[in-house]
Every structure is written in structure tokens, then in C-alpha cells.
Design a protein around this motif. Sequence first.
Motif, PDB file in Angstrom:
ATOM      1  N   GLN A   1       6.348  -1.020 -11.452  1.00 17.06           N
ATOM      2  CA  GLN A   1       6.135  -1.184 -12.894  1.00 17.06           C
ATOM      3  C   GLN A   1       4.665  -0.988 -13.262  1.00 17.06           C
ATOM      4  O   GLN A   1       4.358  -0.377 -14.289  1.00 17.06           O
ATOM      5  CB  GLN A   1       6.644  -2.546 -13.351  1.00 17.06           C
ATOM      6  N   LYS A   2       3.743  -1.481 -12.426  1.00 15.21           N
ATOM      7  CA  LYS A   2       2.313  -1.281 -12.680  1.00 15.21           C
ATOM      8  C   LYS A   2       1.935   0.191 -12.609  1.00 15.21           C
ATOM      9  O   LYS A   2       0.929   0.609 -13.164  1.00 15.21           O
ATOM     10  CB  LYS A   2       1.473  -2.070 -11.667  1.00 15.21           C
ATOM     11  N   ASN A   3       2.757   0.974 -11.900  1.00 20.25           N
ATOM     12  CA  ASN A   3       2.509   2.406 -11.765  1.00 20.25           C
ATOM     13  C   ASN A   3       3.435   3.225 -12.668  1.00 20.25           C
ATOM     14  O   ASN A   3       3.762   4.369 -12.371  1.00 20.25           O
ATOM     15  CB  ASN A   3       2.645   2.820 -10.299  1.00 20.25           C
ATOM     16  N   ASN A   4       3.855   2.593 -13.765  1.00 15.17           N
ATOM     17  CA  ASN A   4       4.612   3.239 -14.839  1.00 15.17           C
ATOM     18  C   ASN A   4       6.000   3.738 -14.448  1.00 15.17           C
ATOM     19  O   ASN A   4       6.505   4.679 -15.045  1.00 15.17           O
ATOM     20  CB  ASN A   4       3.794   4.381 -15.460  1.00 15.17           C
ATOM     21  N   VAL A   5       6.610   3.111 -13.450  1.00 16.07           N
ATOM     22  CA  VAL A   5       8.011   3.396 -13.139  1.00 16.07           C
ATOM     23  C   VAL A   5       8.825   2.404 -13.956  1.00 16.07           C
ATOM     24  O   VAL A   5       8.761   1.198 -13.721  1.00 16.07           O
ATOM     25  CB  VAL A   5       8.305   3.251 -11.631  1.00 16.07           C
ATOM     26  N   THR A   6       9.549   2.925 -14.930  1.00 16.17           N
ATOM     27  CA  THR A   6      10.296   2.047 -15.840  1.00 16.17           C
ATOM     28  C   THR A   6      11.778   1.972 -15.506  1.00 16.17           C
ATOM     29  O   THR A   6      12.441   1.001 -15.865  1.00 16.17           O
ATOM     30  CB  THR A   6      10.129   2.515 -17.297  1.00 16.17           C
ATOM     31  N   ASP A   7      12.312   2.980 -14.819  1.00 16.90           N
ATOM     32  CA  ASP A   7      13.740   2.989 -14.489  1.00 16.90           C
ATOM     33  C   ASP A   7      13.953   2.393 -13.104  1.00 16.90           C
ATOM     34  O   ASP A   7      13.954   3.100 -12.097  1.00 16.90           O
ATOM     35  CB  ASP A   7      14.291   4.415 -14.561  1.00 16.90           C
ATOM     36  N   LEU A   8      14.138   1.076 -13.058  1.00 17.01           N
ATOM     37  CA  LEU A   8      14.330   0.405 -11.774  1.00 17.01           C
ATOM     38  C   LEU A   8      15.746   0.563 -11.231  1.00 17.01           C
ATOM     39  O   LEU A   8      16.070   0.036 -10.174  1.00 17.01           O
ATOM     40  CB  LEU A   8      13.956  -1.077 -11.886  1.00 17.01           C
ATOM     41  N   SER A   9      16.593   1.329 -11.936  1.00 13.35           N
ATOM     42  CA  SER A   9      17.921   1.627 -11.400  1.00 13.35           C
ATOM     43  C   SER A   9      17.875   2.895 -10.535  1.00 13.35           C
ATOM     44  O   SER A   9      18.830   3.198  -9.824  1.00 13.35           O
ATOM     45  CB  SER A   9      18.937   1.797 -12.532  1.00 13.35           C
ATOM     46  N   ASP A  10      16.746   3.617 -10.579  1.00 13.87           N
ATOM     47  CA  ASP A  10      16.592   4.857  -9.806  1.00 13.87           C
ATOM     48  C   ASP A  10      15.542   4.663  -8.715  1.00 13.87           C
ATOM     49  O   ASP A  10      14.585   5.423  -8.598  1.00 13.87           O
ATOM     50  CB  ASP A  10      16.209   6.011 -10.745  1.00 13.87           C
ATOM     51  N   ILE A  11      15.721   3.593  -7.936  1.00 18.62           N
ATOM     52  CA  ILE A  11      14.788   3.297  -6.849  1.00 18.62           C
ATOM     53  C   ILE A  11      15.575   3.059  -5.565  1.00 18.62           C
ATOM     54  O   ILE A  11      16.774   2.812  -5.597  1.00 18.62           O
ATOM     55  CB  ILE A  11      13.886   2.077  -7.161  1.00 18.62           C
ATOM     56  N   ARG A  12      14.880   3.141  -4.444  1.00 19.50           N
ATOM     57  CA  ARG A  12      15.477   2.825  -3.154  1.00 19.50           C
ATOM     58  C   ARG A  12      14.567   1.819  -2.479  1.00 19.50           C
ATOM     59  O   ARG A  12      13.373   2.042  -2.342  1.00 19.50           O
ATOM     60  CB  ARG A  12      15.597   4.107  -2.326  1.00 19.50           C
TER      61      ARG A  12
ATOM     62  N   GLY B   1       7.515  -5.211  -4.613  1.00 16.68           N
ATOM     63  CA  GLY B   1       7.706  -3.763  -4.711  1.00 16.68           C
ATOM     64  C   GLY B   1       8.036  -3.330  -6.124  1.00 16.68           C
ATOM     65  O   GLY B   1       7.487  -2.348  -6.634  1.00 16.68           O
ATOM     66  N   LYS B   2       8.911  -4.071  -6.782  1.00 11.03           N
ATOM     67  CA  LYS B   2       9.282  -3.734  -8.164  1.00 11.03           C
ATOM     68  C   LYS B   2       8.093  -3.901  -9.110  1.00 11.03           C
ATOM     69  O   LYS B   2       7.889  -3.082 -10.013  1.00 11.03           O
ATOM     70  CB  LYS B   2      10.452  -4.604  -8.619  1.00 11.03           C
ATOM     71  N   LYS B   3       7.292  -4.944  -8.902  1.00  5.80           N
ATOM     72  CA  LYS B   3       6.115  -5.147  -9.748  1.00  5.80           C
ATOM     73  C   LYS B   3       5.102  -4.013  -9.579  1.00  5.80           C
ATOM     74  O   LYS B   3       4.511  -3.551 -10.553  1.00  5.80           O
ATOM     75  CB  LYS B   3       5.459  -6.493  -9.436  1.00  5.80           C
ATOM     76  N   VAL B   4       4.905  -3.565  -8.340  1.00  8.97           N
ATOM     77  CA  VAL B   4       3.971  -2.464  -8.092  1.00  8.97           C
ATOM     78  C   VAL B   4       4.494  -1.189  -8.750  1.00  8.97           C
ATOM     79  O   VAL B   4       3.722  -0.434  -9.357  1.00  8.97           O
ATOM     80  CB  VAL B   4       3.716  -2.274  -6.580  1.00  8.97           C
TER      81      VAL B   4
ATOM     82  N   PHE C   1       0.844  -1.183   0.000  1.00 13.09           N
ATOM     83  CA  PHE C   1       0.000   0.000   0.000  1.00 13.09           C
ATOM     84  C   PHE C   1       0.885   1.240   0.000  1.00 13.09           C
ATOM     85  O   PHE C   1       2.093   1.160   0.211  1.00 13.09           O
ATOM     86  CB  PHE C   1      -0.954   0.001   1.211  1.00 13.09           C
ATOM     87  N   ARG C   2       0.273   2.398  -0.256  1.00 14.05           N
ATOM     88  CA  ARG C   2       1.016   3.657  -0.304  1.00 14.05           C
ATOM     89  C   ARG C   2       1.401   4.109   1.107  1.00 14.05           C
ATOM     90  O   ARG C   2       0.621   3.954   2.041  1.00 14.05           O
ATOM     91  CB  ARG C   2       0.176   4.751  -0.959  1.00 14.05           C
TER      92      ARG C   2
END
Length: 165
Positions: free
Chosen positions: A97-108, A92-95, A52-53
Motif C-alpha cells: 500500500q505504501k508503494n501505491n498497490v491498491t488492488d490487494l486482491s491481485d497479490i500473491r 507485506g500488505k502495508k508495504v 526489503f526488495r
Amino acid sequence: MAAADTPQTQTGVPKTSNGPAGQYDKKCIFCKIVNNEIGTELLHCDEDISCFRDIRPGAPHHYLVVPTRHIGNCKSLSKEHVPLVKRMVETGKKVLQKNNVTDLSDIRLGFHWPPFCSVAHLHLHVLAPASQMGFTSRLFYRLNSYWFITADQLIELLTLKEETS
């Protein structure tokens, strides 16, 4: 109960916890959220994991991934929990991607280390894009600090913990 005798769910996640009966802590806000006792939108929910958010987002996308069953904090985990932590990361990564975050190298992706946990229910912070985090968020979710540990660091720590025992 020996580690090999630990009951597991269908996905191999240990059913261990610091909560009553290893299931639900009626005082825990996250247990209430995953049991739909509070009107929080669940972005993902299955037998083992819920997402959840965050109510105080530290980035444009800030989600919390939690075990559906009550599990304490990072310090209460053992090597048997490594599959759970890995699954939390995958979720977390799937969520994202479902929310249009495509750059998974810029995540924490990480956990606050006790006593710096606001809720005593294991929760993975998923923040993106990390490059857009403000000053306060960069401090709260700071890499290589004594209050925040990445998911990869936790997995490594749990693996080493077992080897040194």
C-alpha cells in the motif's frame, strides 16, 4: 521449554529459531541485511519484522518479509508462530500500500516449501500485481504446487499440526 514457557517479544512473537542463540546467524544473508551489514534498503524494520526488495523480482512489486531474528524455514514452525506469520502478511500488505498497490486482491503471498528455499531464513514472498507475473514467476510462485505454499495455507497447516500432535 514448554510452548507456554517460550520467551516472546513485546508483540507476542516467539523467540525461537534454528540459528545461534535464536537471534542471528552470521552466515545468513537475510540476517546480514536486517542488521544493516549489507547496503540493502529496508522498506520496513521493527523489533520483529523486516522487509526489503527481492533481488530477482518476479512481479513489478516483489518484497521479502522476514523475521528480524533468525528463524529457519516453514517446516521449523509451530502453532506458536501463527501470530508471526500473520504479522508478516500484514507487513507485506502495508508495504504494498505504501508503494501505491491498491488492488490487494491481485497479490500473491507465500513461502517456498523446503527443500525449495534459496535462503534458510523464513521469508514471505509478497508479489503484486500477480496478474503481471511472467511465465517463470508463475511457475516459481505457483499456487497449489509442492514447492510453494500460501501464507493462509501455512497458517492452516500450523493450526492443524498442533491439533494432531
